[in-house]
Design an enzyme around this catalytic site. Structure first.
Site, PDB file in Angstrom:
ATOM      1  N   GLY A 160       0.776  -1.234   0.000  1.00 14.81           N
ATOM      2  CA  GLY A 160       0.000   0.000   0.000  1.00 14.81           C
ATOM      3  C   GLY A 160       0.803   1.277   0.000  1.00 14.81           C
ATOM      4  CB  SER A 161       4.241   2.263  -0.993  1.00 19.27           C
ATOM      5  OG  SER A 161       4.336   1.865  -2.329  1.00 19.27           O
ATOM      6  CG  ASN A 162       1.532   3.313  -5.671  1.00 22.22           C
ATOM      7  OD1 ASN A 162       1.889   4.327  -6.265  1.00 22.22           O
ATOM      8  ND2 ASN A 162       2.189   2.171  -5.755  1.00 22.22           N
ATOM      9  CG  ASN A 210      -3.859  -0.720 -12.534  1.00 17.51           C
ATOM     10  OD1 ASN A 210      -3.679  -0.770 -11.326  1.00 17.51           O
ATOM     11  ND2 ASN A 210      -3.206  -1.507 -13.374  1.00 17.51           N
ATOM     12  CG  MET A 228      -1.907  -8.415  -6.500  1.00 17.98           C
ATOM     13  SD  MET A 228      -0.941  -7.588  -7.773  1.00 17.98           S
ATOM     14  CE  MET A 228      -0.064  -9.003  -8.422  1.00 17.98           C
ATOM     15  NE  ARG A 229      -8.875 -11.407  -5.522  1.00 13.83           N
ATOM     16  CZ  ARG A 229      -8.817 -12.706  -5.717  1.00 13.83           C
ATOM     17  NH1 ARG A 229      -9.352 -13.236  -6.809  1.00 13.83           N
ATOM     18  NH2 ARG A 229      -8.262 -13.502  -4.832  1.00 13.83           N
ATOM     19  CG  LEU A 230      -7.884  -9.601 -14.849  1.00 17.38           C
ATOM     20  CD1 LEU A 230      -8.216 -10.594 -15.958  1.00 17.38           C
ATOM     21  CD2 LEU A 230      -7.334  -8.314 -15.451  1.00 17.38           C
ATOM     22  CB  ILE A 231     -12.000  -4.601 -12.675  1.00 15.33           C
ATOM     23  CG1 ILE A 231     -10.976  -3.998 -11.691  1.00 15.33           C
ATOM     24  CG2 ILE A 231     -13.386  -4.012 -12.449  1.00 15.33           C
ATOM     25  CD1 ILE A 231     -11.262  -4.212 -10.224  1.00 15.33           C
ATOM     26  CG  HIS A 290       1.525  -2.193 -15.240  1.00 14.77           C
ATOM     27  ND1 HIS A 290       1.207  -3.361 -14.581  1.00 14.77           N
ATOM     28  CD2 HIS A 290       2.475  -2.511 -16.147  1.00 14.77           C
ATOM     29  CE1 HIS A 290       1.943  -4.348 -15.073  1.00 14.77           C
ATOM     30  NE2 HIS A 290       2.717  -3.858 -16.027  1.00 14.77           N
TER      31      HIS A 290
HETATM   32  C1  GRF Z   1       3.012  -0.940  -7.662  1.00 14.43           C
HETATM   33  O1  GRF Z   1       4.261  -1.154  -8.245  1.00 14.43           O
HETATM   34  C2  GRF Z   1       1.963  -0.733  -8.723  1.00 14.43           C
HETATM   35  O2  GRF Z   1       2.459  -0.136  -9.874  1.00 14.43           O
HETATM   36  C3  GRF Z   1       1.530  -2.143  -9.030  1.00 14.43           C
HETATM   37  O3  GRF Z   1       1.558  -2.807  -7.787  1.00 14.43           O
HETATM   38  C4  GRF Z   1       2.519  -2.191  -6.935  1.00 14.43           C
HETATM   39  C5  GRF Z   1       1.845  -1.873  -5.647  1.00 14.43           C
HETATM   40  O4  GRF Z   1       2.742  -1.418  -4.673  1.00 14.43           O
HETATM   41  N1  GRF Z   1       0.247  -2.168  -9.677  1.00 14.43           N
HETATM   42  P1  GRF Z   1       2.212  -0.795  -3.322  1.00 14.43           P
HETATM   43  O5  GRF Z   1       1.347  -1.874  -2.630  1.00 14.43           O
HETATM   44  O6  GRF Z   1       1.409   0.414  -3.631  1.00 14.43           O
HETATM   45  O7  GRF Z   1       3.431  -0.492  -2.504  1.00 14.43           O
END
Ligand code: GRF
Length: 198
Positions: free
Chosen positions: A12-14, A107, A90-93, A109
């Protein structure tokens, strides 16, 4: 002030970068809900610390994707969520959410799409030997990282960079690019991705 739900499965760093950007007045949004399919993921702790409501679920307890997405959709409606922001989900919508949130699911990526979609994009890029890495923010459609591109940022890999250093650089870019792209979308209004070229 857009009401958003962040969907995540991992650290969850994002998620944190989005919450921090809102706190710092850089993103006009409110994270109303975290949706997480891994009840023990660290992102759940981050949400609790930030005072964000959490909806966890385990896909295996439902008969189908439609079944768990219907439950999520009910919660999103209750909280009047306007946008869904995927951050390491980590799942397709599936069709239930894609229909209700057409052009309002985003999203991030960790590659320059359309190169290296799917899992372990950074590892795929390293194995391929690319010299230019990057990050993509895109609309979500039914495919795996196939929706129209909204923004990208690149960086050039120096020869001696380790995997850890590359990952660190990618995350640094993500944590800046995601909030700024969301702010651009929320203030400029959603463009119809079908009008964009893939
Ligand atoms: C990120 O690299 C994002 O681009 C990808 O999954 C990772 C999630 O990292 N979709 P975090 O859980 O937000 O640290």
């Amino acid at each position: 002030m857009k009401k958003i739900a962040v969907f995540a499965s991992g650290s969850g760093s994002n998620f944190q970068a989005i919450v921090d950007a809102i706190d710092q007045g850089e993103l006009a949004a409110k994270v109303e809900l975290l949706v997480c399919d891994k009840p023990n993921a660290y992102v759940v702790e981050r949400a609790q610390k930030a005072g964000v409501d959490v909806l966890t679920f385990q896909a295996k307890e439902f008969s189908s994707k439609e079944a768990y997405e219907r439950e999520i959709a009910e919660k999103l409606a209750e909280k009047e969520i306007e946008w869904i922001v995927l951050a390491g989900f980590m799942r397709l919508i599936g069709t239930v959410l894609l229909t209700k949130y057409q052009n309002r699911i985003i999203n991030i990526h960790p590659s320059l799409l359309p190169a290296f979609p799917g899992k372990d994009a950074i590892g795929q890029a390293i194995d391929y030997g690319v010299k230019i890495f990057g990050v993509t923010v895109h609309y979500v459609d039914e495919g795996m990282d196939t929706g129209a591109i909204i923004s990208q940022q690149v960086f050039e890999c120096e020869d001696e960079m380790t995997r850890d250093a590359i990952e660190e650089q990618i995350h640094k870019i993500e944590h800046q690019l995601y909030p700024s792209t969301l702010q651009m979308l929320f203030t400029a209004g959603a463009k119809d991705p079908s009008l964009q070229q893939k």
